[in-house]
Every structure is written in C-alpha cells, then in structure tokens.
Design a protein around this motif. Sequence first.
Motif, mmCIF file in Angstrom:
data_model
loop_
_atom_site.group_PDB
_atom_site.id
_atom_site.type_symbol
_atom_site.label_atom_id
_atom_site.label_comp_id
_atom_site.label_asym_id
_atom_site.label_seq_id
_atom_site.Cartn_x
_atom_site.Cartn_y
_atom_site.Cartn_z
ATOM 1 N N THR A 153 0.712 -1.260 -0.091
ATOM 2 C CA THR A 153 0.155 0.125 -0.055
ATOM 3 C C THR A 153 0.755 1.278 -0.120
ATOM 4 O O THR A 153 0.725 2.046 -0.690
ATOM 5 C CB THR A 153 -0.849 0.094 1.218
ATOM 6 N N LEU A 154 2.107 1.219 0.870
ATOM 7 C CA LEU A 154 2.780 2.679 0.919
ATOM 8 C C LEU A 154 3.521 2.544 -0.480
ATOM 9 O O LEU A 154 3.708 3.804 -0.949
ATOM 10 C CB LEU A 154 3.771 2.255 2.019
ATOM 11 N N ASP A 155 3.827 1.454 -1.090
ATOM 12 C CA ASP A 155 4.576 1.833 -2.292
ATOM 13 C C ASP A 155 3.674 2.437 -3.175
ATOM 14 O O ASP A 155 4.016 3.111 -4.354
ATOM 15 C CB ASP A 155 5.128 0.441 -2.944
ATOM 16 N N LEU A 156 2.109 1.929 -3.495
ATOM 17 C CA LEU A 156 1.583 2.316 -4.307
ATOM 18 C C LEU A 156 1.119 3.820 -4.099
ATOM 19 O O LEU A 156 1.230 4.422 -4.990
ATOM 20 C CB LEU A 156 0.178 1.551 -4.013
ATOM 21 N N TYR A 157 0.885 4.319 -2.938
ATOM 22 C CA TYR A 157 0.767 5.565 -2.672
ATOM 23 C C TYR A 157 1.948 6.495 -2.796
ATOM 24 O O TYR A 157 1.713 7.772 -3.459
ATOM 25 C CB TYR A 157 0.169 5.747 -1.227
ATOM 26 N N VAL A 158 3.134 6.026 -2.631
ATOM 27 C CA VAL A 158 4.150 6.879 -2.825
ATOM 28 C C VAL A 158 4.353 6.662 -4.441
ATOM 29 O O VAL A 158 4.535 8.115 -4.922
ATOM 30 C CB VAL A 158 5.491 5.990 -2.475
ATOM 31 N N ALA A 159 4.047 5.724 -5.133
ATOM 32 C CA ALA A 159 3.991 6.015 -6.583
ATOM 33 C C ALA A 159 3.184 7.064 -7.159
ATOM 34 O O ALA A 159 3.300 7.645 -8.289
ATOM 35 C CB ALA A 159 4.080 4.567 -7.253
ATOM 36 N N ASN A 160 1.979 6.836 -6.764
ATOM 37 C CA ASN A 160 0.936 7.914 -7.115
ATOM 38 C C ASN A 160 1.469 9.216 -6.796
ATOM 39 O O ASN A 160 0.988 10.110 -7.674
ATOM 40 C CB ASN A 160 -0.339 7.353 -6.478
ATOM 41 N N LEU A 161 1.863 9.445 -5.687
ATOM 42 C CA LEU A 161 2.101 10.989 -5.199
ATOM 43 C C LEU A 161 3.423 11.321 -6.228
ATOM 44 O O LEU A 161 3.432 12.411 -6.782
ATOM 45 C CB LEU A 161 2.619 10.953 -3.690
ATOM 46 N N LEU A 162 4.401 10.258 -6.556
ATOM 47 C CA LEU A 162 5.220 10.989 -7.084
ATOM 48 C C LEU A 162 5.070 11.137 -8.714
ATOM 49 O O LEU A 162 5.364 11.820 -9.378
ATOM 50 C CB LEU A 162 6.667 9.749 -7.307
ATOM 51 N N GLY A 163 4.158 10.111 -9.235
ATOM 52 C CA GLY A 163 3.833 10.363 -10.687
ATOM 53 C C GLY A 163 2.967 11.766 -10.557
ATOM 54 O O GLY A 163 2.996 12.185 -11.947
ATOM 55 N N THR A 164 2.151 11.961 -9.549
ATOM 56 C CA THR A 164 1.547 13.415 -9.915
ATOM 57 C C THR A 164 2.459 14.390 -9.757
ATOM 58 O O THR A 164 2.351 15.339 -10.528
ATOM 59 C CB THR A 164 0.516 13.557 -8.412
#
Length: 382
Positions: free
Chosen positions: A49-60
């Motif tokens: 979950t943390l990796d997913l949220y970090v990837a989403n934040l960095l993608g933004t």
Amino acid sequence: MPMTPALPRRPRWRSLALLALCLAPLLWPLEQLAERYYRSELAGQNRQTLDLYVANLLGTLHRYEVMPQTLGDLPALRAVIAAPHHRLTQDNANQLLKNIAVQSGAEVMYLMDTTGNTLAASNWDKSDSFVGRHFSFRPYFSEAMAGRLGRFFGLGTTSGKRGYFFAAAVHDAEQVVGVLVVKVDLDHTERLWGNTPEQLLVTDHNGVVILTSRPQWRFRATRPLTAAERESIAAVQPYPTRDPQPLNLNPAAWLTQVQQIDETGWSVSILAPRTLIDRPVRTVLVIGGAALLVLMLLLGLMMQRRRHYLDRIAFEAKARRTLEMRVAERTSDLEGLNRRLKEEVLERETAQQELVRAQDDLVQAGKLSALGTMPASISHEL
C-alpha cells in the motif's frame, strides 16, 4: 451372602484441572506465533500500500515537474516579460496560462519578473488572482533565480490552499528575465487515500504533517522543532500556523512503516492500528483455548471410559473369584457328602454280609437241631 458390586468411580477432575494448568502455558507460544504471522502479513500488505501511494504521489509530481522548464520558451510569456504593462500582451499571457492549466490539471500557473512580482496568472479572472502579487519570499523563487528547479510545499498566502510548487527560470539568452511557477493541487491525492483503518501521513523536512488521511493530524509536528526551523517556518510561511503543535501518537498503538522521498525531502508513513493484529491473535487464542478445552473433555471422557473399563474388569475378576470360591466350597461339600455316602454304603454292605452270615448260621443251627431230634424220634418210635 452375595457381595454388592462396587460402583465405578468418577473421573479425577482435579487431575484434569492440574493437567489443564500445565497445558495452559502452551497458549503463550501460540500467541507469539500468531502475532508474528499476522504482523508479517500486515507489514507486507502495508508495504505494498505504501509503495502504491508513494508511486501515485510521485507520478502526480513528475507530471508537472518539467512544465515550468519547457513552457518558459513560449513567445506569449516572453512578450509579457518584455512589455509587462501592455494590456493585450498581458491578456494573451493570462489566457495562455489558463488554457494550459485547464488542460494539464494544474492548480494555478503564474509568471513573475525578477523582483517576484506576478505579471500573468492562470487565475487572473478570479477573486484570488495572483497578478500583481509578490512571492519573492518563497524559496522556490530564489532557487529558480539561481538556475535550479525550485521545489516547495506550502499553503498559498492568497488562496489558502495547499500545493506543491515547481519553479524554473525564464531565460533570454544567458540572462534570467523571469520565473514561471506551476502549483500542483495535492488535495485530490489525499482524498484518494480514502477512509481505511491504516492511516497515511506525509511529513516534510521539518517533520510537520503536510498530507494525511486524518485531517486532525494535518500541520502537526511529529518531533520537536529547532529554533532554526521555527525561524524558517516564520520566514517562508509554509503552514497556516507559525507554531505547529506536536502530534502526540502512542507508538505502542501503531505499527509504522516509513518510506523516504529523497527528491522532495518527504517521509511517507503508513500507520496500522495495533487492533488489526490483536483481534485475529485473540481469535487464535480463543480457538486454541477451545481446542484445549475440547482436548481436556476428550481426555476426561477417555479417562472415565478407561476407569469404567478397569472397574468392570476388576468387578468381573472379583465376581469370578467369588464364583470360583463358591464352586470350590460346593465341590468340597459334595465330596464330603460323597465320602459319607460311600461310608454308609460300605456299612450297609458289611451289615448285609453279617446278616447273611447270621442267616446261614441259623440255618445250620436248624439243621443241626433237626439232626439232633431225629435220633430221639426214631428211638421213640422204635
């Protein structure tokens, strides 16, 4: 007199209770194994979950990172820098920035001159227009003027909304003539986290919570702030307060995993409540206790059946011994009677023989008597 059979004894429940007390400590390693298993499972899920949220934040963030550097070469923006007071030139720049912001999804885009005065902005037609406002106190402005990509998270002094700012210098040949800024709205990213038992929070380099799935934690300090950090906060005004209050969390109540984002200096944490582990562990303990209770009951029944079986064997053996004793006594009586009968028969036979002998003697005596009287009779006749 027939003997009353002994009743089967009851199972020794005290022994079972003592055995249960001896087996109860087995629940402790069961609890440790269950806790270790569920902790590992939860840690794996939270890491994903943390990796997913970090990837989403960095993608933004990455989607807008290159925009200030590439849009600075647009002729309309260069024209407004060259003629900041020309109405048509300013209108063209404002409309261009607005169109790009709408198409890209950026919160706001604005162009400043070298003094930090905003010449054009995508929100030029709003009540909180940036046009004419100065933002030279923001760190991203000084970084862009120094030729670097400016990065900054903060609360807008005009709009009051949080955002992440990217800034890049606008060059005319080798000379810096202005700064183009793109503000990214992170509220949508925060809302995507949803309402889950796990709590997510992002802290900046000051240790202050800037993004979180729990609004009451927002803009609170996760560690004590130094005097230099407090001075920096007062100077650049990244938060709605100059004195962030501490976020007092009980470490024992949360299982925390942290991931660093080096390019922004942020720390993304996911906090899972301890209850997510305690509940299944308690369930395992309840099941283990129930299994132990069932085991005790089965063992008690087995002991009871064994006791009944042993008592029945003992009862049958005792009855068999009693029967054998009775048979032996009866046999002895019969043998005595048989001996007496034999003696009586022998006595009768002896008496019979004596009787026969007596009869023979009487016959012989009769014969002798007759022989004795015969001469007398003969003599008398003669």
